[in-house]
Structures are given as structure tokens and as C-alpha cells.
Design an enzyme around this catalytic site. Structure first.
Site, PDB file in Angstrom:
ATOM      1  N   LEU A 417       0.863  -1.181   0.000  1.00  0.00           N
ATOM      2  CA  LEU A 417       0.000   0.000   0.000  1.00  0.00           C
ATOM      3  C   LEU A 417       0.898   1.228   0.000  1.00  0.00           C
ATOM      4  CD1 LEU A 417      -2.710  -0.627   2.748  1.00  0.00           C
ATOM      5  CD2 LEU A 417      -3.096  -0.400   0.302  1.00  0.00           C
ATOM      6  N   HIS A 418       0.521   2.246  -0.715  1.00  0.00           N
ATOM      7  CA  HIS A 418       1.144   3.562  -0.536  1.00  0.00           C
ATOM      8  C   HIS A 418       2.657   3.519  -0.656  1.00  0.00           C
ATOM      9  CE1 HIS A 418      -2.247   3.427   2.629  1.00  0.00           C
ATOM     10  NE2 HIS A 418      -2.778   3.684   1.448  1.00  0.00           N
ATOM     11  N   ILE A 419       3.143   3.568  -1.834  1.00  0.00           N
ATOM     12  CA  ILE A 419       4.592   3.502  -2.062  1.00  0.00           C
ATOM     13  C   ILE A 419       5.141   4.937  -2.178  1.00  0.00           C
ATOM     14  CG2 ILE A 419       4.262   3.197  -4.567  1.00  0.00           C
ATOM     15  CD1 ILE A 419       6.554   1.168  -4.421  1.00  0.00           C
TER      16      ILE A 419
END
Lengths: 482, 126
Positions: A417-419
Site C-alpha cells: 500500500l502507498h509507495i
């Protein structure tokens, strides 16, 4: 080769690019936005369908990060970027996180107080609000009730959602993505938005970017063209931004420090029908162990359920018979390892690598156990982890033993998630690639405004942080560059 | 390098769930949709993974010569199923991972296909 001149070229139209383009265009600057993917509005699709994955997601939704284990992330590759395909959850960057980043990365002027009006403005423009409490999915209410019984902190997460609060977050038009908010504003202020154009190289001379070479991939035109710009904003995301910058000679801390929020998922079986396929998006998150660990409910379809069960399909296939009684949940943590992004020779593709640390294993393992504990309190009868071992958890006691005997991280199926973090922001030149306002070190007219400048894990969905930094940095640009 | 769609469909067939029960023509339509989706997913992978994966698919086809004396593509459906099962249960990680990717994509598409969703909801009520 065809050459187009513009004052400001924004590369990428996601959360960072759209806010940058609208803010600069509304300040009277001449702005051109180029976007690699197609326009999402050309397709009236639910954005979590296989057809949408093919059309709107990079690599059809399979973007690998090599490591032990190899994990996968998804990102949008369309006008509006990942805001077109995500859940539209909205979090402000936690105040203590902002303070921590200001100290550790020497980010000038960053504080909760300075960001307050920025977040307020964004929330107003995106219509950020909480859901309809009368219409929450049963899987969410049992989850939140159990957290309250355990006296764990639980919050309802607001979303950037359009007027209809009852539908799926993935229906066309259900959320206030960039293609419905900031990009139309940018166009109204005179910006030109061009889809099907992938920036492949920045031309530089005497410390300045002079032009950008672009490959056209749209159905109407192929070939290469150039854009000459006085200023260039790269907003391609944490993986694609280093892929563009590094071969163009911008390498100082570019493509280093790649980070993300690792996530493990479970399927929980209940006595009562959950009917997640008929429900709105789960909106509760347990923040008792935040910022390091967050627990929550995941979007449910029979396909996603089967995907979660697939590592042990031969044992778990029978559980599909009870699909209406199942719901999906996740535990996500602040990544503690580090990764890199490089550009592959010849193909020009991104090569992302990540080394999981012992701390990653401990956090994910703890998150998994706490999630199981919560779900058994919520009435789950069985839990099917989304990885090979263990295949089944039958009781709270069964789950708790993994605190003493942690699951090796290589045995987990980890989603990303969410890089972020691959071009960190700050004045600390030992660690950062861009200054406190996104200007690339060593270039007079090159800026980065996307998730890559987030210097460390915020522990919350990053869309709000990306947009807030983009707005802050664009405002600074307007003040400083007349 | 292209996906051998015929070979891919032969690998996928034994991986598809038997339930929910579908009319033969519906099942055929669903299976074709699954094969199309999986092949698109493979083609969507970065080249540094896609090319080795497609080579591995050829190796998968050839390695059935040893137990059966024929390419996988030329085996009867029962032996194809046994061969796929042997790869699923292999002690070698790459063999398992090869099938894992195809199976996970296939299951996602299968259960979210509108005809399967209708059949599932028909069985248990909406």
C-alpha cells in the site's frame, strides 16, 4: 520531431500533478500536463473490475517489487493517476509525523500549523466527508463494535466522495478523483492536458532542463515529440519518477530510500451473512497500534475472496461455499526496510527492489495476530490468512501463539500500500534528493511533486500528504518564481 | 514473445472451480474470459519477468515428456490435470510459483465474472 513550447510542463496527472497544474494555472502560468495513460472518463467502468485493471492500471495491476518475498503494488496509469482507482480514503499527515520529518530531514517550515490551512482547502475542494452511518457494511460494524469492546481506538475514515454516499467507491463517478476535481479546474484556468504521452528523457544543459522527450502511445498518434519548458514538474509517482530522473543524469539520492506500507490480508468467516458484495466500502480503521500498525476492512468481491484464499486453494476452496458469510480484512504496517528504483536497460522499465527487515516481520506478525484477536472478538468462527502458512486460524489462542513463534516474512503474501520515499524531500543533502519545496538538487528549473518526496512512512493513506505537499510546493513556486 | 493461448487454456482448465454449476455454454464463455484475462496479465508484466515466465511456460510443456512421453499440450485432460496437480504440490518453489500466478489471476476473474456472480447469488439468494 515535433516540438511544443510551454512555460511549465507537468509530467503526470495524479494527486501531485493535478494539484500542481491547477494551482499554477490559476495563478496565471501557462501549463501543459502530459499523462502516460488514457483518460479514465472515456471508460464508464467500475474501477476494480478486470477490464479497468487492463485499461487503467499500470502493468494490468501487477507491478512487482522484487525481494524476499516479492510483493506487488498497484498504481493508476491514466488521467488522474491512482486517484481514479483507489478507495478515496482521506487522512491528514499526523502532526507528530510532520514534526518528526521536519527535524530528521530538515524540512524548512513544515509543521501541523503551517499545513492546517492547506489540508482545509484540499478537503473543501474534494468534498471530504464521512459516510452514511445508517448504511455501513455489517462487516464494518462488527469490526468497530469488537474494537470498542476491547477498548481499542477505532476511527471512521472520511473519503473524497461525490454526493452519493451509498454506492461503491469504485463505481464510475463515485469519488472526487483528480479527473473530476483538480484537472477540470486546471483546464478551466487554461492548462492543456494531453493523455497517451510518456516522458522518457529530460534534456539538460548548464544545470537546467531544456526539453523533455516524449513518446506518444495514444490510438490517434504514435512517435516521439519534444516539449520545451521553462520549468518542469515531475509527478510520476514513487517508482516512475526515479525511472525518468536517473537516466537523465539526476542521481543524487534519486531512486534510493524506496518505502511502502506492507499489508497482509485475511478472510474471516462469520455465522451471520456479511454480504460484503452488496455493501459500501468498509470505512473503520483500528488505530490502537498506530502509527506502526493499522487494522481495517477491505473491499469484498467473491473474486477478491478467492484471491485471498488462493495460496491454500485446495484446502480453502470449500470455504467459498460460505462466501456470503465471509469478509476481508487487513493489517498494514509502517515499512522499516528500504528499497531502490532503477531503470532497466533496453526496455526502460522500472526495477523496484526492497529488503524487508526484522522489524517488518515483527510488525506484520503483530498486526496479523492483533487482527485475528479482533476478528474472533467480532464473532469470526474461522480465519483464513492470505498466505501459505498458517492456512487456518481457528481461535484467539491459536492466533496468539504466533506472537511467540512469528511467521517468517518470506512465507507471507505481502501486498504493497502507498509507495513513497524514492526522492526524499528536505535540506539534508546526505539523504534527500529534493529541497524542502520539491526542487531537485543540482537543477535550477526541475521540481518533483508526488509520493516520492514523502521522506518516511506516515502510517496513513498518502493521498492527502501528496496533495498537501503539492499545494504547498506550488504556492512556494508562485511566490518565488515571478 | 506471445502467450500460447491454447497451452494457457489447457493449464487453466483443471484449475477452474467446478462450482457454481454453469450451463456448458456459459462455462465455456467464462473459461474463455478467464484465459483472456490471465494472458493479458502475463503480457502486462514487465519484460524482465514476462520473458522468463513465457519461457517457463514452454518448459512446463516440455517437462511432461519425462513422465508421460508426450508434451503437456498433447496429453488427455485427465493426465493434464494430474500433471498440473504435480506442479502445485512440487517441492520446488519455482514450479509452485508458476502455477500460483496463473491460478490466482484465474480465480479472481472466474469468481468476478458476471455469470459466476449470478450463479453464486442464485445458489444462496442475493
Amino acid at each position: 520531431m515535433e516540438t511544443t513550447k510551454t512555460q511549465i510542463l507537468v509530467i503526470g496527472s495524479g494527486a501531485g500533478g493535478a494539484v500542481t497544474a491547477a494551482t499554477l494555472a490559476e495563478a496565471g502560468r501557462q501549463v501543459t500536463v502530459i499523462e502516460e495513460g488514457p483518460s479514465a472518463r472515456d471508460f464508464a467502468l467500475d474501477t476494480n473490475t478486470p477490464e479497468a485493471m487492463r485499461l487503467l492500471y499500470r502493468n494490468g495491476g501487477l507491478c512487482p517489487i522484487l525481494g524476499q518475498p516479492t510483493s506487488a503494488f498497484i498504481e493508476g496509469c491514466c488521467v488522474g493517476g491512482s486517484t481514479e482507482i483507489n478507495s478515496a480514503f482521506w487522512h491528514r499527515t499526523p502532526p507528530d509525523v510532520l514534526d518528526d520529518w521536519r527535524r530528521r530531514f530538515q524540512i524548512e517550515g513544515l509543521s501541523a500549523e503551517s499545513m492546517e490551512p492547506v489540508f482545509q482547502e484540499l478537503e473543501q475542494n474534494l468534498g471530504v466527508r464521512k459516510g452514511d452511518s445508517e448504511n455501513l457494511p455489517l462487516s464494518s460494524t462488527v469490526f468497530a463494535d469488537a474494537a470498542k469492546r476491547l477498548e481499542w481506538k477505532v476511527v471512521e475514515v472520511p473519503r473524497a466522495q461525490s454526493a452519493d454516499l451509498t454506492g461503491s467507491a469504485y463505481s464510475a463517478g463515485a469519488k472526487n478523483s483528480m479527473s473530476r476535481t483538480y484537472l477540470p479546474r486546471a483546464e478551466e484556468a487554461g492548462a492543456v492536458i494531453l493523455s497517451g504521452r510518456k516522458a522518457v528523457r529530460l534534456e539538460r544543459s548548464a544545470g537546467k532542463v531544456t526539453a523533455v522527450t516524449v513518446e506518444r502511445s495514444g490510438a490517434d498518434a504514435k512517435g516521439t515529440e519534444r516539449f520545451e519548458a521553462e520549468y518542469v514538474f515531475v509527478c510520476c509517482g514513487a517508482v516512475q519518477t526515479p525511472v525518468l530522473l536517473r537516466p537523465s543524469g539526476f542521481r543524487g539520492n534519486v531512486g534510493e530510500n524506496l518505502q511502502f506500507h506492507p499489508m497482509v490480508k485475511v478472510a474471516a468467516q462469520f455465522k451471520d451473512a456479511m454480504d460484503g458484495h452488496d455493501s459500501t466500502l468498509p470505512v473503520y480503521q483500528v488505530k490502537e497500534f498506530a502509527p506502526e500498525i493499522t487494522l481495517g476492512g477491505a473491499v469484498f468481491t467473491p473474486g477478491f475472496l478467492a484471491l485471498t484464499l488462493s495460496d491454500n486453494w485446495l484446502q480453502n476452496e470449500v470455504a467459498m461455499k460460505d462466501w456470503r458469510h465471509m469478509a476481508l480484512y487487513y493489517a498494514t504496517s509502517c515499512g522499516k526496510g528500504k528499497g531502490t528504483v532503477r531503470r532497466m536497460p533496453v526496455t526502460g522499465e522500472a526495477l523496484a527492489r526492497y529488503r524487508f527487515s526484522e522489524a517488518d516481520r515483527d510488525l506484520l506478525n503483530k498486526g496479523f495476530v492483533k487482527l485475528c484477536e479482533l476478528l474472533f472478538e467480532a464473532g469470526a468462527t474461522r480465519i483464513f490468512p492470505g498466505f501459505r502458512e498458517p492456512a487456518l486460524v481457528s481461535s484467539r489462542e491459536d492466533a496468539l501463539r504466533y506472537l511467540e513463534h512469528p511467521i517468517p516474512v518470506k512465507d507471507m503474501s505481502i501486498s504493497v500500500l502507498h509507495i513513497f520515499g524514492s526522492c526524499s524531500m528536505g535540506e539534508d543533502r546526505e539523504r534527500c534528493a529534493v529541497d524542502s519545496f520539491g526542487k531537485v538538487f543540482g537543477a535550477d528549473n526541475l521540481y518533483v511533486s508526488d509520493a516520492s518526496i514523502i521522506p518516511d512512512a506516515p502510517g496513513v493513506n498518502t493521498q492527502g500528504t501528496v496533495m498537501a505537499f503539492a499545494l504547498r510546493n506550488a504556492r512556494r513556486f508562485i511566490e518565488s518564481v515571478k | 514473445m506471445k502467450v500460447n493461448v491454447t497451452l494457457l487454456s489447457q493449464i487453466i482448465e483443471p484449475l477452474l472451480p467446478v462450482e457454481p454449476s454453469l450451463a456448458p455454454e456459459s462455462r465455456k464463455e467464462v473459461a474463455e474470459s478467464v484465459v483472456l484475462f490471465v494472458s493479458q496479465q502475463i503480457l502486462g508484466m514487465p519484460a524482465y519477468l514476462r520473458v522468463p515466465y513465457l519461457l517457463f511456460m514452454k518448459i512446463f510443456n516440455w517437462l511432461s515428456l519425462r513422465p508421460y512421453g508426450r508434451l503437456f499440450a498433447n496429453l488427455d485432460p485427465v493426465k493434464q490435470k494430474d500433471y498440473v496437480s504435480a506442479w502445485i504440490h512440487s517441492s520446488l518453489g519455482p514450479k509452485k510459483d508458476f502455477i500460483k500466478l496463473i491460478r490466482s489471476c484465474a480465480l479472481l476473474r472466474f469468481y468476478d465474472h458476471p455469470k459466476v456472480r449470478d450463479a453464486l447469488e442464485g445458489v444462496q439468494g442475493k
